[in-house]
Structures are given as structure tokens and as C-alpha cells.
Design a protein around this motif. Sequence first.
Motif, mmCIF file in Angstrom:
data_model
loop_
_atom_site.group_PDB
_atom_site.id
_atom_site.type_symbol
_atom_site.label_atom_id
_atom_site.label_comp_id
_atom_site.label_asym_id
_atom_site.label_seq_id
_atom_site.Cartn_x
_atom_site.Cartn_y
_atom_site.Cartn_z
ATOM 1 N N ASN A 25 -0.383 -1.628 5.388
ATOM 2 C CA ASN A 25 -1.719 -2.152 5.149
ATOM 3 C C ASN A 25 -1.962 -2.259 3.652
ATOM 4 O O ASN A 25 -1.289 -1.598 2.845
ATOM 5 C CB ASN A 25 -2.770 -1.228 5.769
ATOM 6 N N GLU A 26 -2.964 -3.046 3.277
ATOM 7 C CA GLU A 26 -3.279 -3.191 1.860
ATOM 8 C C GLU A 26 -3.797 -1.890 1.266
ATOM 9 O O GLU A 26 -3.590 -1.595 0.093
ATOM 10 C CB GLU A 26 -4.292 -4.319 1.662
ATOM 11 N N SER A 27 -4.485 -1.088 2.086
ATOM 12 C CA SER A 27 -4.989 0.216 1.658
ATOM 13 C C SER A 27 -4.987 1.143 2.878
ATOM 14 O O SER A 27 -4.423 0.816 3.923
ATOM 15 C CB SER A 27 -6.389 0.078 1.055
ATOM 16 N N ASP A 28 -5.651 2.261 2.785
ATOM 17 C CA ASP A 28 -5.631 3.255 3.873
ATOM 18 C C ASP A 28 -6.658 2.902 4.950
ATOM 19 O O ASP A 28 -7.601 3.649 5.206
ATOM 20 C CB ASP A 28 -5.862 4.659 3.326
ATOM 21 N N THR A 66 2.498 -11.427 5.838
ATOM 22 C CA THR A 66 3.606 -12.188 6.415
ATOM 23 C C THR A 66 3.188 -13.561 6.930
ATOM 24 O O THR A 66 4.019 -14.394 7.241
ATOM 25 C CB THR A 66 4.254 -11.376 7.553
ATOM 26 N N GLY A 67 1.894 -13.820 7.009
ATOM 27 C CA GLY A 67 1.359 -15.055 7.578
ATOM 28 C C GLY A 67 0.232 -14.703 8.515
ATOM 29 O O GLY A 67 -0.783 -14.149 8.081
ATOM 30 N N ASP A 68 0.434 -14.957 9.813
ATOM 31 C CA ASP A 68 -0.638 -14.726 10.772
ATOM 32 C C ASP A 68 -0.811 -13.260 11.161
ATOM 33 O O ASP A 68 -1.607 -12.939 12.038
ATOM 34 C CB ASP A 68 -0.422 -15.584 12.028
ATOM 35 N N ILE A 69 -0.082 -12.363 10.517
ATOM 36 C CA ILE A 69 -0.279 -10.924 10.687
ATOM 37 C C ILE A 69 -0.746 -10.364 9.354
ATOM 38 O O ILE A 69 -0.077 -10.523 8.335
ATOM 39 C CB ILE A 69 0.997 -10.216 11.152
ATOM 40 N N GLU A 70 -1.885 -9.711 9.350
ATOM 41 C CA GLU A 70 -2.519 -9.246 8.107
ATOM 42 C C GLU A 70 -1.895 -7.922 7.653
ATOM 43 O O GLU A 70 -2.550 -6.880 7.573
ATOM 44 C CB GLU A 70 -4.025 -9.078 8.331
ATOM 45 N N ALA A 71 -0.599 -7.964 7.386
ATOM 46 C CA ALA A 71 0.118 -6.787 6.913
ATOM 47 C C ALA A 71 1.305 -7.265 6.087
ATOM 48 O O ALA A 71 1.722 -8.428 6.171
ATOM 49 C CB ALA A 71 0.592 -5.928 8.085
ATOM 50 N N MET A 72 1.859 -6.357 5.278
ATOM 51 C CA MET A 72 2.986 -6.689 4.419
ATOM 52 C C MET A 72 4.245 -5.982 4.901
ATOM 53 O O MET A 72 4.293 -4.756 4.926
ATOM 54 C CB MET A 72 2.717 -6.298 2.963
ATOM 55 N N TRP A 73 5.234 -6.763 5.298
ATOM 56 C CA TRP A 73 6.564 -6.242 5.600
ATOM 57 C C TRP A 73 7.375 -6.199 4.311
ATOM 58 O O TRP A 73 7.337 -7.133 3.518
ATOM 59 C CB TRP A 73 7.266 -7.135 6.608
ATOM 60 N N LEU A 74 8.110 -5.117 4.088
ATOM 61 C CA LEU A 74 8.971 -5.047 2.909
ATOM 62 C C LEU A 74 10.031 -6.136 2.946
ATOM 63 O O LEU A 74 10.359 -6.746 1.920
ATOM 64 C CB LEU A 74 9.623 -3.663 2.822
#
Length: 447
Positions: free
Chosen positions: A117-120, A64-72
Motif C-alpha cells: 500500500n502507499e501507506s499504512d 500496477t494499473g487497475d489494482i491500487e497497490a504497488m508490486w515490486l
Amino acid sequence: MSQRPKIEKRKFVSHVVDKTIQKIKSACADPELANLFENCFPNTLDTTVKYTPHSDNPDTFIITGDIEAMWLRDSTAQVWPYLAYLNEDEELKNMLKGLINRQFHCIQIDPYANAFNESDTNKGWQADLTSMKPEVFERKWEIDSLCYPVRLVYNYWKITGDTSCFKEDWQETSGTILRTLREQQRKENRGPYKFGRVTAWSTDTVPGNGYGNPINPVGLIATVFRPSDDAAIYPFNIPENFFAVSALRQLAEIHRSVYNDNEFASSCEQLAEEVKTAIYDYAVFEHPEYGKILAYEVDGFGNQLFMDDANIPSLLALPYLGCIDSVDPIYLNTRNFILSRNNPYFFSGSSAEGIGSPHTLVNNIWPLSIVMRALTSSDESEIVLCIKYLLTNHAGKGFMHESFDKDDPSNYTRDWFAWANSLFGELIVKLYEEHPEILKTKSILTI
């Protein structure tokens, strides 16, 4: 001056997007507007994309930017302006297909999660009082988390004609989407989802022992959290329910056209019609000043919350999402209400006016709402006003922020918020196509 990373540092390069940037930048007579567009429009591609190109099964993870995670939600919105160029750039098309693959894989992991997360890796809010998995960054149930991926794959298909992403596991996942939306109508019970967080921040946890405040099951879909990731007051969020109606109809069209599955399509259409009927039965209110308007949240018992939040889906954004006609009288009345001081989250100060969010407390305006106001307006003077606000409130950073103080744009939240940058870029592209005379103005601030 461009603030893009050097080309070798960019996460993903699309020559078609770069060509479009130069074309539209050259049409912008105002140098600051041109610079903002050049920085913002490609920001998702430049900085947030992790793309693995497999010939038949690409994979794309977008932070999402400065958060290392993907929001749907965010990942769909971040790439949305690039869909127009898919037929001109095969690698861009494959990258978007990779995101579709990743999103539906995420839904298979947990249809109630909003961010992954990108993975587990077990990163994120693993201590929350809910059924966390190591691939899940945050598990806040928001209806739009299931609607945005449907919107993306539907429009990818309509633009490209490519059906290769509609594999057997995709069909299974769309069944999960339908089942989850039905579960959260809560006709028989409260469903399998509940959430809690140990926190002093009230909007980050949920009342009612994790299920939210009570609802009367009238056909609407309950969501524990809003698109802002804040807890709902009344669990029937109306923008979210409108979005679900649109997504269900898109699912129906895909299953009828691609799979020849009329039974599943009819199930989606039946739920869509039930939700739409309940919206107009329980969320329309006769306001003494504005006439018939939509509530932001209801509970089915007759209680209604009147406000709007900058995060999308919002009441303001309903035409943008294809949920209601922009000239619908109820929408226009609602728009007049939410862009007034009668909306408790509409803030007006010396720097700008616009809609904020409880997520950033009071007096903070979100550029998302200013851009959306322009995107849903047919009034050129209103559009210009919005552009002025955006030009004068980026605090000299050259990018959009999450929010800024209504009286002091140097007091802002989030330097790197790719969704806001993408949406701003989308607006300028629309102006280039529909209102080129605005871009030809040498100094928009003087209009």
C-alpha cells in the motif's frame, strides 16, 4: 487516434519520452502500430505514477494499473523502458530514484511481501493467514520481488553513474535481501515465512501447512509463489532461481565498487554460484524430442515440472533478464519445447498462439509472452508474427491486456495492465533501433 489522457491529467510528463514517442511513431508506416505504440509506451507515466519530488530523497509509488497497490516486480518492469532516457531528463531520473527509494523502503517493511500500500492503510489481503502489516497489500513470497529492485538500482547506477541512492539504509536492506534468500534455501529449517488464504481458488493458497510441498535442500532457493502470484507446485522455481543468480552478482558488484565491501560481495557471489550449480544439477532433463531442457519447477528429490508461464521471470525470458545466453543450446532446446504444444500452457487458436498461465486458466494467451517471444528472437519472420498477433488481439482498445482468449480477443482480462503496455513499448523501441525495416511496412498484416 491517441487514447492518452490530456496532458493536464497525466500523472507524470517526460518531454524526452514524448519526443521519443513522436520520433518512433513517425517511423511506423502502419497507422495501427503507431497508435498502439503512442498509447502503450507512456501508459505507466500517464496513469500510474505518484511522485513526490524531494531534493535529496524523492519518493515514487507506482500502482500496477487497475489494482491500487504497488508490486515490486511490476513497478520495476513498468519503468524499465524509460531507463535509456535518464541522462536526458533530470526529473525522470529523480522519479526513478524515488521508486528505488520506495522499493527498498518496502523491503525494509517486509522482505517476504510482493505488493504494498502507499501507506499504512490496511488495504488488501489483511485476513490472510500470515504476518500481515498495514503497509502490506499482499504477502506472497516470490523470489523475483527481491530481484527486480536490485535489477533496477543496478542499471540506474550503470546508466547514470549516480551513487546517491546507495545510503546506509540501502546497504542494510541489501543485507536483508541476502539473508532472506539464504533463509529460503531451507538448509536448517523451513524459515520464518508461511502463508494461507481461505479461498476456493486453489492457486491462491499454499499446501504443506503454509510452507509449500516438501523440498530436498540442495542449494536452490524455495519460493512459495510464482511470478504470476500463483502457488508453486514444486517450490524450487527455476526462472526465479536464475534471476536470483543475476541479482546476487549485481549486488556483489555494487558492494565491491561503491562500498568497497569485499566480504559482502564474496558472500553474494558464493550464493550465486551455489544456486547456479544446483540449477544445472537438478533442473536439466533429457527430453526425448527436444534434448536437454530446463524444468520450470523442481523439488530436489528428482521431481520436475515441465511447462512455462507467461509471467516474467519465465524460462522464455531468461536471456532478456541476462540470466543465460540466447544461443545457449539448453536455452534453445527449452525455447523449442515451451513454444510447442508439449508445454501445457502454450495455447494455439484462430486468433493467436502464445503462452498463458494457470492464473487465467486455460486457453488464455498473455501478450507478455508474445512480446517476450519477439524480444528474445533473432528471427525476423518470428518477430513479425508476434507483431501481427499483438495488432489483431487488443480488441480495439488500443492497449495490451493481461490475457485474451485464443479464439476470441474480445474475451480478455484487465483493461488496464501497465506492465504489458510498457513491455510492448519496449519492443517497438527495440525494433526502431535494430529492425527499422519492419516499422517501415505500411501494413504489417500483409507481410
